[in-house]
Structure formats: C-alpha cells, structure tokens
Design a protein around this motif. Structure first.
Motif, PDB file in Angstrom:
ATOM      1  N   VAL A  43       0.827  -1.206   0.000  1.00  0.00           N
ATOM      2  CA  VAL A  43       0.000   0.000   0.000  1.00  0.00           C
ATOM      3  C   VAL A  43       0.859   1.252   0.000  1.00  0.00           C
ATOM      4  O   VAL A  43       0.583   2.225  -0.685  1.00  0.00           O
ATOM      5  N   GLY A  44       1.927   1.228   0.744  1.00  0.00           N
ATOM      6  CA  GLY A  44       2.826   2.374   0.762  1.00  0.00           C
ATOM      7  C   GLY A  44       2.253   3.529   1.555  1.00  0.00           C
ATOM      8  O   GLY A  44       1.167   3.483   2.098  1.00  0.00           O
ATOM      9  N   GLY A  45       3.018   4.614   1.588  1.00  0.00           N
ATOM     10  CA  GLY A  45       2.612   5.772   2.365  1.00  0.00           C
ATOM     11  C   GLY A  45       2.349   7.003   1.542  1.00  0.00           C
ATOM     12  O   GLY A  45       2.410   8.114   2.049  1.00  0.00           O
ATOM     13  N   GLY A  46       2.082   6.831   0.280  1.00  0.00           N
ATOM     14  CA  GLY A  46       1.829   7.989  -0.565  1.00  0.00           C
ATOM     15  C   GLY A  46       3.076   8.410  -1.308  1.00  0.00           C
ATOM     16  O   GLY A  46       4.151   7.812  -1.173  1.00  0.00           O
ATOM     17  N   VAL A  47       2.948   9.465  -2.085  1.00  0.00           N
ATOM     18  CA  VAL A  47       4.042   9.943  -2.919  1.00  0.00           C
ATOM     19  C   VAL A  47       4.152  11.447  -2.746  1.00  0.00           C
ATOM     20  O   VAL A  47       3.139  12.150  -2.705  1.00  0.00           O
ATOM     21  N   PHE A  48       5.367  11.949  -2.629  1.00  0.00           N
ATOM     22  CA  PHE A  48       5.581  13.392  -2.533  1.00  0.00           C
ATOM     23  C   PHE A  48       6.282  13.864  -3.793  1.00  0.00           C
ATOM     24  O   PHE A  48       7.466  13.590  -3.999  1.00  0.00           O
ATOM     25  N   GLU A  49       5.549  14.564  -4.649  1.00  0.00           N
ATOM     26  CA  GLU A  49       6.084  15.082  -5.905  1.00  0.00           C
ATOM     27  C   GLU A  49       5.794  16.583  -5.964  1.00  0.00           C
ATOM     28  O   GLU A  49       4.726  16.996  -6.434  1.00  0.00           O
ATOM     29  N   PRO A  50       6.721  17.426  -5.496  1.00  0.00           N
ATOM     30  CA  PRO A  50       6.492  18.879  -5.462  1.00  0.00           C
ATOM     31  C   PRO A  50       6.113  19.457  -6.815  1.00  0.00           C
ATOM     32  O   PRO A  50       5.335  20.407  -6.895  1.00  0.00           O
TER      33      PRO A  50
ATOM     34  N   THR B  29      -1.888  10.521  -1.474  1.00  0.00           N
ATOM     35  CA  THR B  29      -2.350   9.363  -0.712  1.00  0.00           C
ATOM     36  C   THR B  29      -1.703   8.087  -1.251  1.00  0.00           C
ATOM     37  O   THR B  29      -1.061   8.101  -2.314  1.00  0.00           O
ATOM     38  N   PRO B  30      -1.857   6.970  -0.545  1.00  0.00           N
ATOM     39  CA  PRO B  30      -1.308   5.702  -1.049  1.00  0.00           C
ATOM     40  C   PRO B  30      -1.776   5.336  -2.457  1.00  0.00           C
ATOM     41  O   PRO B  30      -1.126   4.534  -3.128  1.00  0.00           O
ATOM     42  N   LEU B  31      -2.892   5.916  -2.897  1.00  0.00           N
ATOM     43  CA  LEU B  31      -3.353   5.646  -4.255  1.00  0.00           C
ATOM     44  C   LEU B  31      -2.279   5.982  -5.270  1.00  0.00           C
ATOM     45  O   LEU B  31      -2.112   5.273  -6.272  1.00  0.00           O
ATOM     46  N   ALA B  32      -1.535   7.073  -5.036  1.00  0.00           N
ATOM     47  CA  ALA B  32      -0.479   7.475  -5.965  1.00  0.00           C
ATOM     48  C   ALA B  32       0.640   6.439  -5.988  1.00  0.00           C
ATOM     49  O   ALA B  32       1.197   6.115  -7.044  1.00  0.00           O
ATOM     50  N   HIS B  33       0.966   5.892  -4.808  1.00  0.00           N
ATOM     51  CA  HIS B  33       2.007   4.859  -4.740  1.00  0.00           C
ATOM     52  C   HIS B  33       1.567   3.591  -5.471  1.00  0.00           C
ATOM     53  O   HIS B  33       2.318   3.025  -6.268  1.00  0.00           O
ATOM     54  N   ILE B  34       0.333   3.179  -5.208  1.00  0.00           N
ATOM     55  CA  ILE B  34      -0.171   1.956  -5.857  1.00  0.00           C
ATOM     56  C   ILE B  34      -0.309   2.164  -7.364  1.00  0.00           C
ATOM     57  O   ILE B  34      -0.199   1.216  -8.146  1.00  0.00           O
ATOM     58  N   GLY B  35      -0.530   3.421  -7.772  1.00  0.00           N
ATOM     59  CA  GLY B  35      -0.651   3.710  -9.194  1.00  0.00           C
ATOM     60  C   GLY B  35       0.604   3.383  -9.989  1.00  0.00           C
ATOM     61  O   GLY B  35       0.544   3.244 -11.216  1.00  0.00           O
TER      62      GLY B  35
END
Length: 297
Positions: free
Chosen positions: A8-15, A63-69
């Motif tokens: 699931v991960g913890g999300g993604v940080f992309e400034p 959100t984790p959705l970005a990681h799973i994407g």
C-alpha cells in the motif's frame, strides 16, 4: 483477494505536481476575499465545490493511491478519474464570472478563450485522453517524474476546459442550447466509455511494465487492465446520470421562466418574441429582462 499491506505504501511526494493546485487554490481564495470585501461574495456552495476539486487532486497525488498507481493500472486509472474528471468538474462548478474577471482581462486569456469553445474543448480533451493512453507515453509517465507531471497537467487542463465549455460561466455559442448540451454530454461519455471498453475486453496487454507490480498483488495483467476499464466505465455512467438529471431540471426551469416572461409581457401590453425570451433565459439574464418589463409597465 486481500492485498498485502506492504504494497500500500505511504503515498508519494512530488512537489512538481503539488505546486500548481496549491497556487490555483491560493489565487482563488485571494480573489474570493476581494469580492467579499466588494459586497459581491462567491456563493458558499461554489467555494466548497472548488475546494473539493483541489482536495481531490491533492488526494490523488499524495495518498497511497499514488504509490499503488505505480504498480497497478487500475489504481493509476482511479487516480486519473479523480483528477481529470471529478476534480475538474467540481472546480468548474466553483467558478463565477466575477471570479474570472481579472484573468479574462489579460491578453493571454483572451487568446486562449477559444479552448472553451465546445467543439475545440471536446476535440482537445478526446485527443489528449487517447494519446496519453498509448503504451509508450503511459509507461513513460510511470517511469519518469517530469513526464508524469506533464501527463497529469495535461489531463487536468483539458478536463477543465471540457467541463468549462458545458458548465462554466463564459458566454457560449448561440447554437449551444440544451439540445446541443445533451449531444455534448453523450459524446463525452461515449468517448470515455469506448476507451473503458477497450481496456475491459482487449485480449492484449497494453502496459507490460506493470507486470512486476501486478505479480506482487497476485493480479494478472489482463485482470488489472480490465479492472481499470471497469472503473472508468462505472464513473462515467454515474457522472452521466447526474449530468442528464441536471440538464432535465435546467430545461424545465428555463421553459417555465421563458413562459413567465412571455405572460408578463402580454399582461402589460408589451411585445416580446419567444426567441428573445429564450435567449435571455439561456444566457442567465431572465431576471434582468423581467425587471425591464416591470419597469416599462
């Protein structure tokens, strides 16, 4: 299937992707405050819609959705649906003419207003949707952050102009009445549904780069791809039902308002053609015409 929590991960940080929506939200808030001080407040429901649209974009990005994407096509598709369809729809609903006035007064905006013409907006949105789903570009977006940012910016931009042409506060072509709006809604939804059906029923794997992620989730590539198409079609169907309901209510309301204007003019012995009444109502100037008729009478 119960997904392993480790994936699931913890999300993604992309400034690079987070900055534009935050800047837009800040500009909206400043303009809304200015209008509030001028005694022309933005309706609360419109502000809530715009804020909700920005919130959906941010949720899709962090959100984790970005990681799973990055591992599943279905998650990436859900991310795009949230950003490019639902978020942009809410953002357009949050707009008013006074809010856009400073932007529309610029030369750049004047030249770009053609992008909100129904034919242009639909055409660019459809081309953008299909081009970015070509395997070479779709997989490049997953592999390279700048390309991914460009993909999302493109989806949001053309999704925004597509909804702006239908629901926005800008003047619309005279021919773009309720009948044309119905055809527009159907064309947009069929265009999206066609792509969803291609994902759902194709026997070929479009994005082989997802195979490692799909394997870790115990999904076959075709099952993942089919689920992505299903997500697209379900969301499209729900939005279509809502839009058709809106158009039905809008048509009935405008018909009643047009008839009331004609009856008011007749009662006061004034000449008012049905075409003029219809134009006033369609452009949102029915109340203005009513006041004129009452003042003359």
């Amino acid at each position: 299937m119960i997904a392993p929590l480790a994936h699931v991960g913890g999300g993604v940080f992309e400034p690079l992707q987070l900055l534009p929506p935050l800047v837009v939200l800040g500009a909206y808030w400043v303009r809304a405050r200015t209008l509030q001080h001028q005694g022309r407040p933005v309706p609360a429901w419109r502000m809530a819609c715009f804020a909700g649209g920005i919130a959906l974009i941010l949720a899709a990005l962090v959100t984790p959705l970005a990681h799973i994407g990055g591992e599943l096509v279905l998650a990436h598709m859900a991310q795009h649906v949230l950003m490019a369809d639902l978020a942009t729809l809410l953002m357009v609903l949050g707009l008013t003419g006074p809010l856009l006035q400073p932007v529309l007064a610029t030369r750049v905006a004047h030249r770009l207003r053609v992008l909100a013409h129904p034919v242009v907006a639909f055409g660019l949105w459809a081309v953008d949707l299909y081009v970015w789903h070509l395997p070479v570009l779709y997989q490049a977006a997953v592999a390279h952050a700048p390309v991914h940012a460009l993909q999302h910016l493109s989806f949001v931009t053309f999704g925004f102009t597509m909804w702006l042409a239908l629901l926005g506060p800008l003047p619309q072509p005279e021919w773009f009445g309720n009948g044309a709006k119905l055809l527009y809604i159907v064309a947009v939804r069929l265009t999206g549904a066609l792509l969803g059906n291609i994902f759902l029923w194709s026997g070929s794997v479009f994005y082989p780069d997802y195979r490692p992620g799909e394997s870790s989730w115990d999904l076959t590539p075709l099952a993942d791809q089919g689920a992505a198409g299903t997500i697209m079609m379900i969301e499209s169907s729900l939005v279509t039902v809502v839009l058709l309901g809106w158009l039905f209510v809008k048509t009935a309301r405008e018909s009643d308002e047009r008839q009331e204007l004609l009856e008011l003019a007749s009662a006061r012995g004034l000449e008012l053609s049905e075409q003029r009444a219809a134009r006033a109502v369609a452009s949102g100037r029915g109340d203005e015409l009513r006041r004129r008729l009452e003042a003359v009478g």
